[in-house]
Design an enzyme around this catalytic site. Structure first.
Site: not given
Length: 672
Positions: A632-633
């Site tokens: 996840p960013c």
DNA sequence: TTGATGATGACAGAGATA
DNA sequence: TATCTCTGTCATCATCAA
């Protein structure tokens, strides 16, 4: 008697010991750059009660809450049963006796439980019990990041004993720093006086020994610590020594002090993770940024030397040092576009990182400073390949990829995707005003422009001349770029539809159809750009003509699987890990609709992927050929107003699970 | 409860300009 | 070289309606 114990006994009675422990808890909790790691010491309650130690870091450790102790549903206790007698004995010495004051039972329980959580966490990462116990013992000040550093160092030394040649006297041994003290380094420091110990010589010695174990001379290590400070992580110190040696070799002058003092001018203690943990005002940071840029240029020059440098700098690991000194490439074309005759066709990969199994990690290119450097360090020091998808589609998507894939013989997906908006959506040409000069969309995100905004734009255009005045054009273009609006009628703009997202990202039409519109945008906005990823993966086609076995982490809607499928690479087995049930359903549906003959195994939580899960899959299918995923960013993305916390963020810290699982896979595969 | 909507800046890099 | 401006960014949260 050891220094630590001597220090405590001289310093204080039991009460003052308690005070010092509480202080260390506060510091540890605030400065821990890995919130996903269980804190080594329990956080105090807000009331200041010592009893706060009972809840051993569970609230502050979101990843651990459901995983470290599977049968502890109410969170009121911690299972210590997995610890064997030897572990408990090790825990009892030397630290625990210091907190065994009869009136502080809660602290003792907390410390034991915290140690147990730490042990389990690092064991889950694939480190041996012996190494973990040793690392925790050497870092009983409660810093999880330091423990991880030491573990990684030990692991490197285990796997590459040649690194430590010439320093055998300092090889990590079973000698206890605080024990009977017959090791040479203990002897070296025996004559240090108490004041030096008080002023941090223990930390100095720890860093010094670790650097020596990495193969650096004692003089160089000592100088680096003095030059950079004892708070600087081992990797930073190693980088500093490498750069100093390189500068000296080139006849230049290495001046880390300038950089360091520049940082200290800000009034902050130098913390390499500071950019992750706190936000800086633009004005306050600007001078530092400029000076840092100058220093980075010098660093870049210092690191610029042939790839056959000392292993301790990591071979390609030199790129790690270089990474922080480099801006993102412009143009962002990675090792070269398919049409570029001068593209790079070969690179050195550290031996320990060479595939198979191959691995491929993806995330946003524009992260808070230092994130990619850290990611690269964890992934064998391999230099990220930054590629903008605008060279593969009609929308920008700047991403970094760390992989050990071959880079020769790459090819593009067919048919080649249109790279201009009006080629991708020719119907928009009818309404596209001449003053909208966009030819490509910006990055497709998870949110879209509001109906109110498009109505405001329409109303403004209706009341304006044709063409509108410059200020109106300027405002409309700002909003169109910001929200990726397209023209759908006379004076009418609208956000891209989900199926248009799918097309721009290289997915089949209606790939995400059937779920809510919001979820479709969210899933697509978080996915790979298939054409780009496929180009980077394309070299695998010749390597695996009979099919490939894939471990797909953070699968999302299956961007990796779609890319492999479109490349014509048969997937004989896929272990897919994705937390969203909606995304799992999308991938499962696609898998069935495209007639895949391989086995798809879906797991809902990356934290559940442990040795047992991987061993079962390997036993069934013989191993993995590719470990692929993009964690996840959320905490990297610039559009995150609230929690752009870098790798310490709740979501983005899941990167460490990618690293953990990759490490386990490579270890298990090495046994085959 | 779920889905849709709208308001909410900070940060970093590139380029222009003095 | 320093300063300023412009641009872009796999998002989060509170609120409301169905």
């Amino acid at each position: 008697m050891n220094y630590r114990l001597k220090l405590i006994l001289i310093r204080a009675d039991n009460r003052s010991i308690v005070i010092s422990l509480c202080l260390s808890v506060a510091l540890s909790t605030q400065s821990n750059p890995f919130p996903s790691l269980p804190p080594s010491l329990p956080p105090p309650r807000s009331s200041g009660s010592i009893g706060g130690a009972e809840r051993v870091g569970r609230e502050s450790c979101p990843l651990a809450a459901s995983d470290w102790v599977s049968d502890d549903s109410d969170g009121s206790s911690v299972d210590l049963s997995w610890l064997n007698d030897q572990d408990q004995k090790d825990d009892d010495k030397p630290s625990l006796p210091l907190i065994q004051a009869p009136s502080n039972q809660a602290i003792q329980d907390g410390a034991e439980a915290s140690t147990s959580s730490l042990m389990r966490y690092f064991l889950d990462m694939g480190f041996s019990q012996e190494l973990v116990a040793k690392a925790i013992k050497e870092n009983d000040d409660g810093d999880s990041a330091s423990i991880l550093e030491v573990l990684l160092t030990y692991k490197m030394l285990e796997e590459n004993p040649s690194v430590n040649e010439g320093n055998q006297e300092n090889t990590p041994s079973d000698d206890n720093d605080w024990g009977d003290g017959d090791s040479s380094d203990i002897d070296d420091f025996d004559d240090m006086d108490f004041e030096l110990e008080m002023s941090g010589q223990a930390s100095f010695r720890k860093k010094l020994r670790t650097l020596e174990e990495m193969g650096f001379s004692r003089d160089a290590a000592s100088s680096a610590i003095k030059r950079c400070g004892e708070d600087v992580p081992i990797f930073e110190l190693a980088d500093s020594i490498c750069a100093a040696e390189a500068a000296e070799k080139e006849g230049g002058v290495w001046d880390y002090d300038t950089l360091n003092s520049d940082k200290k001018k800000e009034g902050d203690k130098y913390d390499p993770f500071a950019h992750d943990n706190k936000r800086r005002r633009c004005d306050g940071a600007s001078s530092h940024r400029r000076s840092s840029t100058q220093m980075r240029e010098r660093l870049k020059r210092a690191y610029h030397r042939p790839a056959t440098t000392s292993r301790r700098c990591g071979g390609d690991g030199d790129m790690v040092g270089e990474l922080d000194s480099l801006n993102l490439p412009n143009p962002m074309v990675g090792f070269g576009l398919p049409t570029d005759p001068g593209r790079q066709l070969y690179r050195d990969i550290p031996k320990e990182a060479q595939g198979p199994p191959y691995f491929f990690y993806e995330n946003v290119a524009l992260t808070p400073k230092g994130v990619w450097s850290t990611i690269s360090r964890f992934l064998y020091g391999i230099q990220p390949e930054f590629v903008d998808s605008k060279y593969f589609s009609a929308a920008n998507r700047k991403r970094g990829y760390v992989h050990n894939l071959p880079i020769a013989n790459r090819f593009c997906l067919e048919p080649i995707a249109p790279k201009m908006i009006l080629d991708a959506f020719p119907l928009a040409r009818v309404h596209w005003p001449a003053w909208d000069t966009r030819t490509q969309f910006n990055c497709l995100q998870t949110c879209i422009g509001s109906a109110q905004l498009t109505e405001r734009i329409r109303a403004k255009l209706v009341e304006s001349d044709d063409p509108p005045p410059p200020d109106v054009i300027r405002w409309i273009m700002y909003e169109c770029r910001k929200w990726n609006l397209t023209w759908v009628g006379q004076n009418r703009v609208a956000p891209l539809e989900p199926d248009e997202y799918e097309f721009l990202l290289g997915f089949p039409r209606d790939h995400t159809r059937g779920v809510s519109r919001t979820e479709r945008y969210k899933s697509l906005g978080n996915s790979f750009q298939v054409d780009t990823v496929a180009y980077l993966l394309s070299a695998l086609k010749d390597l695996y003509p009979n099919g490939i076995r894939v471990l797909s982490l953070f699968s999302g809607i299956g961007g990796a699987e779609v890319a492999l499928h479109r490349l014509g690479i048969k997937m004989t087995a896929v272990l897919s890990v994705e937390v969203s049930p909606i995304n799992r359903t999308i991938l499962k549906s696609w898998w069935e609709q495209t007639g895949q003959v391989g086995e798809l195994v879906e797991v809902d939580d990356v934290q559940r992927v442990d040795d047992a899960v991987l061993e079962r899959f390997i036993a069934r299918h013989g191993g993995f050929d590719l470990v692929i995923g993009g964690s996840p960013c959320n905490n990297f993305a610039g559009s995150n107003r609230h929690h752009r916390d870098g790798l310490s963020g709740d979501h983005s810290s899941l990167f460490y699970h990618y690293f953990r699982i990759l490490d386990v896979v490579r270890r298990l595969m090495a046994r085959l």
